[in-house]
Design a protein around this motif. Structure first.
Motif, PDB file in Angstrom:
ATOM      1  N   TRP A  49       0.828  -1.202   0.000  1.00 16.14           N
ATOM      2  CA  TRP A  49       0.000   0.000   0.000  1.00 16.14           C
ATOM      3  C   TRP A  49       0.863   1.253   0.000  1.00 16.14           C
ATOM      4  CZ3 TRP A  49      -3.856   2.618  -1.310  1.00 16.14           C
ATOM      5  CH2 TRP A  49      -4.321   3.713  -0.589  1.00 16.14           C
ATOM      6  N   PHE A  50       1.916   1.280   0.814  1.00 14.10           N
ATOM      7  CA  PHE A  50       2.772   2.465   0.854  1.00 14.10           C
ATOM      8  C   PHE A  50       3.490   2.659  -0.485  1.00 14.10           C
ATOM      9  CE2 PHE A  50       1.305   3.387   4.717  1.00 14.10           C
ATOM     10  CZ  PHE A  50       1.881   2.801   5.842  1.00 14.10           C
ATOM     11  N   LEU A  53       0.929   4.288  -2.631  1.00 16.26           N
ATOM     12  CA  LEU A  53       0.763   5.682  -2.217  1.00 16.26           C
ATOM     13  C   LEU A  53       1.896   6.550  -2.745  1.00 16.26           C
ATOM     14  CD1 LEU A  53      -0.450   5.772   1.480  1.00 16.26           C
ATOM     15  CD2 LEU A  53      -1.639   6.530  -0.569  1.00 16.26           C
ATOM     16  N   LEU A  56       1.168   7.348  -6.239  1.00 16.91           N
ATOM     17  CA  LEU A  56       0.045   8.277  -6.354  1.00 16.91           C
ATOM     18  C   LEU A  56       0.492   9.705  -6.067  1.00 16.91           C
ATOM     19  CD1 LEU A  56      -2.944   6.391  -4.708  1.00 16.91           C
ATOM     20  CD2 LEU A  56      -2.858   7.295  -7.006  1.00 16.91           C
ATOM     21  N   PHE A  57       1.248   9.885  -4.973  1.00 14.93           N
ATOM     22  CA  PHE A  57       1.672  11.241  -4.623  1.00 14.93           C
ATOM     23  C   PHE A  57       2.668  11.786  -5.636  1.00 14.93           C
ATOM     24  CE2 PHE A  57      -0.597  12.413  -1.006  1.00 14.93           C
ATOM     25  CZ  PHE A  57      -0.740  11.330  -0.154  1.00 14.93           C
ATOM     26  N   THR A  59       2.766  11.045  -8.838  1.00 12.82           N
ATOM     27  CA  THR A  59       2.001  11.435 -10.026  1.00 12.82           C
ATOM     28  C   THR A  59       1.328  12.778  -9.813  1.00 12.82           C
ATOM     29  OG1 THR A  59       1.556   9.108 -10.437  1.00 12.82           O
ATOM     30  CG2 THR A  59       0.223  10.683 -11.641  1.00 12.82           C
ATOM     31  N   ASP A  60       0.777  12.969  -8.621  1.00 13.97           N
ATOM     32  CA  ASP A  60       0.151  14.247  -8.288  1.00 13.97           C
ATOM     33  C   ASP A  60       1.118  15.404  -8.471  1.00 13.97           C
ATOM     34  OD1 ASP A  60      -2.321  14.152  -5.615  1.00 13.97           O
ATOM     35  OD2 ASP A  60      -2.442  14.638  -7.732  1.00 13.97           O
ATOM     36  N   LEU A  63       1.968  15.999 -12.148  1.00 15.50           N
ATOM     37  CA  LEU A  63       0.850  16.631 -12.852  1.00 15.50           C
ATOM     38  C   LEU A  63       0.770  18.106 -12.500  1.00 15.50           C
ATOM     39  CD1 LEU A  63      -1.969  13.960 -12.652  1.00 15.50           C
ATOM     40  CD2 LEU A  63      -0.939  14.888 -14.710  1.00 15.50           C
ATOM     41  N   ALA A  64       0.935  18.423 -11.210  1.00 16.37           N
ATOM     42  CA  ALA A  64       0.844  19.826 -10.790  1.00 16.37           C
ATOM     43  C   ALA A  64       1.924  20.649 -11.483  1.00 16.37           C
ATOM     44  CB  ALA A  64       0.960  19.926  -9.271  1.00 16.37           C
ATOM     45  N   LEU A  66       3.390  20.011 -14.331  1.00 15.09           N
ATOM     46  CA  LEU A  66       3.038  20.110 -15.745  1.00 15.09           C
ATOM     47  C   LEU A  66       1.948  21.157 -15.961  1.00 15.09           C
ATOM     48  CD1 LEU A  66       3.301  19.024 -18.599  1.00 15.09           C
ATOM     49  CD2 LEU A  66       1.744  17.202 -18.010  1.00 15.09           C
ATOM     50  N   GLU A  67       0.947  21.137 -15.087  1.00 11.26           N
ATOM     51  CA  GLU A  67      -0.147  22.100 -15.231  1.00 11.26           C
ATOM     52  C   GLU A  67       0.352  23.518 -15.020  1.00 11.26           C
ATOM     53  OE1 GLU A  67      -2.835  20.478 -12.438  1.00 11.26           O
ATOM     54  OE2 GLU A  67      -3.899  19.272 -13.925  1.00 11.26           O
ATOM     55  N   LEU A  70       2.067  24.585 -18.192  1.00 16.57           N
ATOM     56  CA  LEU A  70       1.098  24.862 -19.250  1.00 16.57           C
ATOM     57  C   LEU A  70       0.375  26.175 -19.001  1.00 16.57           C
ATOM     58  CD1 LEU A  70      -0.470  21.362 -19.919  1.00 16.57           C
ATOM     59  CD2 LEU A  70       0.754  22.771 -21.551  1.00 16.57           C
ATOM     60  N   ASP A  71       0.032  26.443 -17.742  1.00 18.11           N
ATOM     61  CA  ASP A  71      -0.665  27.680 -17.421  1.00 18.11           C
ATOM     62  C   ASP A  71       0.230  28.882 -17.676  1.00 18.11           C
ATOM     63  OD1 ASP A  71      -2.612  26.423 -14.595  1.00 18.11           O
ATOM     64  OD2 ASP A  71      -3.010  26.502 -16.746  1.00 18.11           O
ATOM     65  N   GLU A  74       0.605  29.217 -21.605  1.00 19.92           N
ATOM     66  CA  GLU A  74      -0.628  29.514 -22.327  1.00 19.92           C
ATOM     67  C   GLU A  74      -1.730  29.667 -21.293  1.00 19.92           C
ATOM     68  OE1 GLU A  74      -4.150  27.032 -23.218  1.00 19.92           O
ATOM     69  OE2 GLU A  74      -2.457  26.012 -24.106  1.00 19.92           O
ATOM     70  N   ARG A  76      -5.061  29.954 -19.337  1.00 18.43           N
ATOM     71  CA  ARG A  76      -6.389  29.495 -19.775  1.00 18.43           C
ATOM     72  C   ARG A  76      -7.362  30.662 -19.736  1.00 18.43           C
ATOM     73  NH1 ARG A  76      -7.494  24.094 -16.460  1.00 18.43           N
ATOM     74  NH2 ARG A  76      -5.894  24.641 -15.016  1.00 18.43           N
TER      75      ARG A  76
ATOM     76  N   GLN B 221      -6.741  12.033 -11.428  1.00 12.28           N
ATOM     77  CA  GLN B 221      -5.381  12.046 -11.959  1.00 12.28           C
ATOM     78  C   GLN B 221      -5.384  11.728 -13.447  1.00 12.28           C
ATOM     79  OE1 GLN B 221      -2.665   9.625  -9.726  1.00 12.28           O
ATOM     80  NE2 GLN B 221      -2.253  11.283  -8.306  1.00 12.28           N
ATOM     81  N   ARG B 224      -6.687  14.813 -15.323  1.00 12.54           N
ATOM     82  CA  ARG B 224      -5.669  15.867 -15.393  1.00 12.54           C
ATOM     83  C   ARG B 224      -4.593  15.509 -16.401  1.00 12.54           C
ATOM     84  NH1 ARG B 224      -3.644  16.442  -9.502  1.00 12.54           N
ATOM     85  NH2 ARG B 224      -2.329  18.083 -10.344  1.00 12.54           N
ATOM     86  N   ARG B 231      -3.832  19.652 -24.062  1.00  9.28           N
ATOM     87  CA  ARG B 231      -3.388  21.044 -24.110  1.00  9.28           C
ATOM     88  C   ARG B 231      -2.028  21.147 -24.786  1.00  9.28           C
ATOM     89  NH1 ARG B 231      -3.834  23.653 -18.330  1.00  9.28           N
ATOM     90  NH2 ARG B 231      -3.146  25.502 -19.476  1.00  9.28           N
TER      91      ARG B 231
END
Lengths: 76, 247
Positions: A49-50, A53, A56-57, A59-60, A63-64, A66-67, A70-71, A74, A76, B221, B224, B231
């Protein structure tokens, strides 16, 4: 209830053969070997499980990042 | 385009939610594996699988409903974000359904079917879920075959709506009328005892909530990631990469 196991490991590892039958549980073994050894199951499950986790963290966070890029490039 | 791929800002509250889900499920795991359970013949400690097998069903249903909802919204509004959400929900739903199926097979093999050598039992709900998963899986085959984005989005949205409509019949109405291992059907009171046993009930509810929340986290996820992909594609289409330097 639970069936007794075939301790075939006793055939090639004398230390293990003795441990199962002779030594009393000490230290960390006492809680882990109680309750039908379920704490051992829990330990394995928690390791898995760890690991999940962690992914998961991670990837979060990626993604943040990358976003945010992108922001910035360009809006939004 | 701006509204087409608009997502809410997944900031601090979202990260906090992730931490809460992590802690919640860890607690569920500890309580589920070490906590007291009803003393049931044949099942014994495998009764704990209740906390893990059944919540996967809930994620299957929730994901399918979300997928169908966004499919409907896509057909109504044409916004790409709904297609992205529908596909992500469908992925999480189908994955959970596969996990539910496999864990159910493993669970029954070593309890009710112990000594028979039977991996795939004639258990109605299991077979109906297998059929439903084939229907759900066809969604991805359909998407893979269609190249044009709008056509792909439209057809898969229609398909998702039909595939979700079959779900209650196949997985709930039909199996209830047959002899089944699952609770609520003719033939197995032992399971209902387990369901309502107080020492198991609250851990079960917590597990259901926890895994639903985890499913939602995985879903967001995917959404996103897909939106970021789109994008980047749009940005590259607007400003094509410069040609390689020739010297």
């Amino acid at each position: 209830m639970l069936q007794p196991a075939d301790t075939t490991v006793a055939l090639f590892d004398t230390t293990a053969a003795q441990a199962v039958t002779v030594q009393r549980a000490e230290g960390i073994e006492r809680p882990m070997l109680a309750e039908d050894k379920l704490p051992v199951v829990l330990a394995v499950v928690l390791v898995v499980w760890f690991g999940v986790l962690f992914l998961l963290f991670r990837t979060d966070r990626r993604l943040a990042r990358l976003e945010r890029r992108l922001d910035a490039d360009e809006p939004r | 385009m701006d509204r087409d791929l608009a997502l809410p800002h997944y900031g601090l509250a979202y990260r906090l939610f992730g931490v809460i889900v992590a802690v919640w499920i860890t607690v569920v795991l500890v309580l589920g594996i070490l906590g007291p359970i009803s003393n049931l013949p044949i099942l014994e400690h495998t009764a704990r699988n209740l906390y893990f097998h059944v919540p996967m069903w809930f994620v299957l249903y929730a994901g399918a409903i979300a997928g169908a909802w966004h499919a409907g919204r896509y057909l109504a509004t044409g916004r790409a974000v709904h297609d992205v959400r529908s596909e992500a929900a469908w992925t999480v739903s189908t994955a959970a359904g596969l996990i539910a199926l496999v864990t159910g097979v493993i669970w029954s093999r070593f309890t009710w079917y112990q000594g028979t050598g039977l991996w795939w039992s004639p258990e109605p709900r299991q077979n109906m879920v297998a059929v439903q998963l084939l229907i759900s899986g066809a969604y991805f085959v359909l998407r893979g075959q269609l190249d044009r984005p709008r056509q792909r989005a439209r057809l898969s949205a229609v398909y998702a709506l039909f595939a979700t409509a079959t779900m209650p019949f196949l997985t709930y109405v039909l199996p209830r009328r047959m002899q089944s291992l699952h609770p609520g059907a003719e033939g197995n009171p032992a399971f209902s005892q387990m369901d309502i046993a107080p020492q198991m009930r609250w851990v079960f509810y917590a597990a259901a909530v926890g895994f639903l929340a985890l499913g939602w986290w995985l879903y967001t996820q995917r959404v996103r990631a897909r939106v970021a992909e789109l994008r980047v594609e749009d940005a590259e289409a607007d400003a094509p990469a410069p040609a390689a330097v020739v010297s």
